[in-house]
Scaffold this motif. Sequence first.
Motif, PDB file in Angstrom:
ATOM      1  N   VAL A   1       0.001 -48.766  -8.470  1.00 37.57           N
ATOM      2  CA  VAL A   1       0.313 -48.822  -7.038  1.00 37.57           C
ATOM      3  C   VAL A   1      -0.690 -47.959  -6.276  1.00 37.57           C
ATOM      4  CG1 VAL A   1       2.770 -49.258  -7.392  1.00 37.57           C
ATOM      5  CG2 VAL A   1       1.954 -46.909  -7.177  1.00 37.57           C
ATOM      6  N   VAL A   2      -0.892 -48.298  -5.022  1.00 37.12           N
ATOM      7  CA  VAL A   2      -1.833 -47.573  -4.167  1.00 37.12           C
ATOM      8  C   VAL A   2      -1.161 -46.340  -3.577  1.00 37.12           C
ATOM      9  CG1 VAL A   2      -3.290 -47.722  -2.111  1.00 37.12           C
ATOM     10  CG2 VAL A   2      -3.034 -49.716  -3.600  1.00 37.12           C
ATOM     11  N   LEU A   3      -1.884 -45.218  -3.562  1.00 35.47           N
ATOM     12  CA  LEU A   3      -1.375 -43.997  -2.950  1.00 35.47           C
ATOM     13  C   LEU A   3      -1.531 -44.074  -1.433  1.00 35.47           C
ATOM     14  CD1 LEU A   3      -2.983 -41.282  -5.302  1.00 35.47           C
ATOM     15  CD2 LEU A   3      -0.695 -42.285  -5.451  1.00 35.47           C
TER      16      LEU A   3
ATOM     17  N   GLU B   1      -1.923 -42.034   2.295  1.00 39.08           N
ATOM     18  CA  GLU B   1      -2.884 -40.984   2.660  1.00 39.08           C
ATOM     19  C   GLU B   1      -2.428 -39.606   2.203  1.00 39.08           C
ATOM     20  OE1 GLU B   1      -5.380 -39.288   6.516  1.00 39.08           O
ATOM     21  OE2 GLU B   1      -4.060 -41.026   6.729  1.00 39.08           O
ATOM     22  N   ASP B   2      -1.157 -39.284   2.420  1.00 40.04           N
ATOM     23  CA  ASP B   2      -0.650 -37.973   2.004  1.00 40.04           C
ATOM     24  C   ASP B   2      -0.685 -37.824   0.488  1.00 40.04           C
ATOM     25  OD1 ASP B   2      -0.193 -37.228   4.613  1.00 40.04           O
ATOM     26  OD2 ASP B   2       1.927 -37.804   4.590  1.00 40.04           O
ATOM     27  N   GLU B   3      -0.313 -38.871  -0.216  1.00 34.08           N
ATOM     28  CA  GLU B   3      -0.337 -38.831  -1.683  1.00 34.08           C
ATOM     29  C   GLU B   3      -1.758 -38.691  -2.199  1.00 34.08           C
ATOM     30  OE1 GLU B   3       3.555 -41.585  -2.796  1.00 34.08           O
ATOM     31  OE2 GLU B   3       1.642 -42.535  -2.324  1.00 34.08           O
ATOM     32  N   LEU B   4      -2.694 -39.369  -1.550  1.00 33.59           N
ATOM     33  CA  LEU B   4      -4.097 -39.284  -1.954  1.00 33.59           C
ATOM     34  C   LEU B   4      -4.619 -37.865  -1.784  1.00 33.59           C
ATOM     35  CD1 LEU B   4      -6.827 -40.420  -2.800  1.00 33.59           C
ATOM     36  CD2 LEU B   4      -7.188 -41.141  -0.432  1.00 33.59           C
ATOM     37  N   MET B   5      -4.326 -37.243  -0.645  1.00 29.51           N
ATOM     38  CA  MET B   5      -4.794 -35.878  -0.407  1.00 29.51           C
ATOM     39  C   MET B   5      -4.183 -34.898  -1.412  1.00 29.51           C
ATOM     40  SD  MET B   5      -7.001 -36.110   1.952  1.00 29.51           S
ATOM     41  CE  MET B   5      -7.239 -34.438   2.593  1.00 29.51           C
ATOM     42  N   GLU B   6      -2.922 -35.105  -1.741  1.00 23.35           N
ATOM     43  CA  GLU B   6      -2.266 -34.250  -2.730  1.00 23.35           C
ATOM     44  C   GLU B   6      -2.901 -34.441  -4.107  1.00 23.35           C
ATOM     45  OE1 GLU B   6       0.045 -31.314  -4.126  1.00 23.35           O
ATOM     46  OE2 GLU B   6      -0.084 -31.943  -2.021  1.00 23.35           O
ATOM     47  N   ASP B   7      -3.237 -35.674  -4.410  1.00 21.57           N
ATOM     48  CA  ASP B   7      -3.866 -35.949  -5.700  1.00 21.57           C
ATOM     49  C   ASP B   7      -5.271 -35.353  -5.763  1.00 21.57           C
ATOM     50  OD1 ASP B   7      -3.442 -37.416  -8.258  1.00 21.57           O
ATOM     51  OD2 ASP B   7      -5.269 -38.435  -7.630  1.00 21.57           O
ATOM     52  N   LEU B   8      -6.018 -35.426  -4.675  1.00 18.53           N
ATOM     53  CA  LEU B   8      -7.353 -34.823  -4.631  1.00 18.53           C
ATOM     54  C   LEU B   8      -7.276 -33.304  -4.772  1.00 18.53           C
ATOM     55  CD1 LEU B   8      -9.005 -36.920  -1.765  1.00 18.53           C
ATOM     56  CD2 LEU B   8      -9.435 -37.092  -4.225  1.00 18.53           C
ATOM     57  N   LYS B   9      -6.254 -32.718  -4.168  1.00 15.54           N
ATOM     58  CA  LYS B   9      -6.051 -31.265  -4.318  1.00 15.54           C
ATOM     59  C   LYS B   9      -5.756 -30.926  -5.774  1.00 15.54           C
ATOM     60  CE  LYS B   9      -2.951 -27.498  -2.918  1.00 15.54           C
ATOM     61  NZ  LYS B   9      -4.037 -26.510  -2.836  1.00 15.54           N
ATOM     62  N   HIS B  10      -4.905 -31.713  -6.385  1.00 18.90           N
ATOM     63  CA  HIS B  10      -4.550 -31.511  -7.785  1.00 18.90           C
ATOM     64  C   HIS B  10      -5.791 -31.597  -8.676  1.00 18.90           C
ATOM     65  CE1 HIS B  10      -2.370 -31.406 -11.426  1.00 18.90           C
ATOM     66  NE2 HIS B  10      -2.111 -32.695 -11.570  1.00 18.90           N
TER      67      HIS B  10
ATOM     68  N   TYR C   1      -4.880 -44.291  -6.662  1.00 13.02           N
ATOM     69  CA  TYR C   1      -3.897 -45.084  -7.393  1.00 13.02           C
ATOM     70  C   TYR C   1      -3.078 -44.205  -8.330  1.00 13.02           C
ATOM     71  CZ  TYR C   1      -6.958 -48.970  -6.049  1.00 13.02           C
ATOM     72  OH  TYR C   1      -7.718 -49.869  -5.345  1.00 13.02           O
ATOM     73  N   LYS C   2      -1.899 -44.689  -8.660  1.00 11.03           N
ATOM     74  CA  LYS C   2      -1.132 -44.076  -9.739  1.00 11.03           C
ATOM     75  C   LYS C   2      -0.586 -45.185 -10.623  1.00 11.03           C
ATOM     76  CE  LYS C   2       3.338 -43.645  -7.317  1.00 11.03           C
ATOM     77  NZ  LYS C   2       4.389 -42.697  -6.885  1.00 11.03           N
ATOM     78  N   VAL C   3      -0.467 -44.874 -11.895  1.00 10.28           N
ATOM     79  CA  VAL C   3       0.042 -45.828 -12.878  1.00 10.28           C
ATOM     80  C   VAL C   3       1.212 -45.192 -13.608  1.00 10.28           C
ATOM     81  CG1 VAL C   3      -0.450 -47.069 -15.015  1.00 10.28           C
ATOM     82  CG2 VAL C   3      -2.182 -46.982 -13.205  1.00 10.28           C
TER      83      VAL C   3
END
Length: 218
Positions: free
Chosen positions: A125-127, A129-138, A169-171
């Motif tokens: 599934v597509v992240l 914007e907020d999820e993407l930024m959190e993932d980039l921080k991670h 993305y997340k799987v």
Amino acid sequence: MKVILRNGKISKGEMRIFLPKLFKVEDFNALIDFLRKNPFATVISSKDDVPYATQVPVMVDVIDEEVVLSFHLARPNPQNKALEHNKNVLIQFTGAHGYVSSSWYEQEEVSTWNYQSAQLTGACVVLNEDELMEDLKHLTDHFETGDNARTFDTLSEDVLKQDKGIIGYKVKVREAGLKYKLSQNRSDKDYKNIVLNLRESDNQDDNRLADEMKKLRD
């Protein structure tokens, strides 16, 4: 479907992954440790019978005993059209690997290739914007270490705006397989000789393979 059983072993799932019993690793913690130590993985998907593959760093999280993988691709990457709402994405992780010559055996036999690998499949599934930024921080804070680390919170607004050029993305994994093909079928004498020859190699991949084999047989 969750990836593990109550006894801490990796669930069999639908088992479309080729896992000979001799080389199969069932321990869930070993799987997670392997994925985190080998984060540069290959994301594989298809659309309309056209295959796509991209090598990217993949982050691994375990949420309520469910494995979740996350990554991002550049927007121009044509694989993006084969990932959104895709229920069957395969992600391949590779660890230590190297050539094993049959000349290292006591008796004549075929040569082989030893390796460690993991394959995981699940729905993508597509992240947002907020999820993407959190993932980039991670991702950033995980790999940025040391006194001069450029952690996510230190990045300027201009740099952060570059997130517009990627899609995250997340799987959620439904099937996982971890395989260590490390000459488990060889005698102790052959095994020790393989490790010795790999360790004497000038190739760092061979040296790493020797370390993993020694840990396994020890």
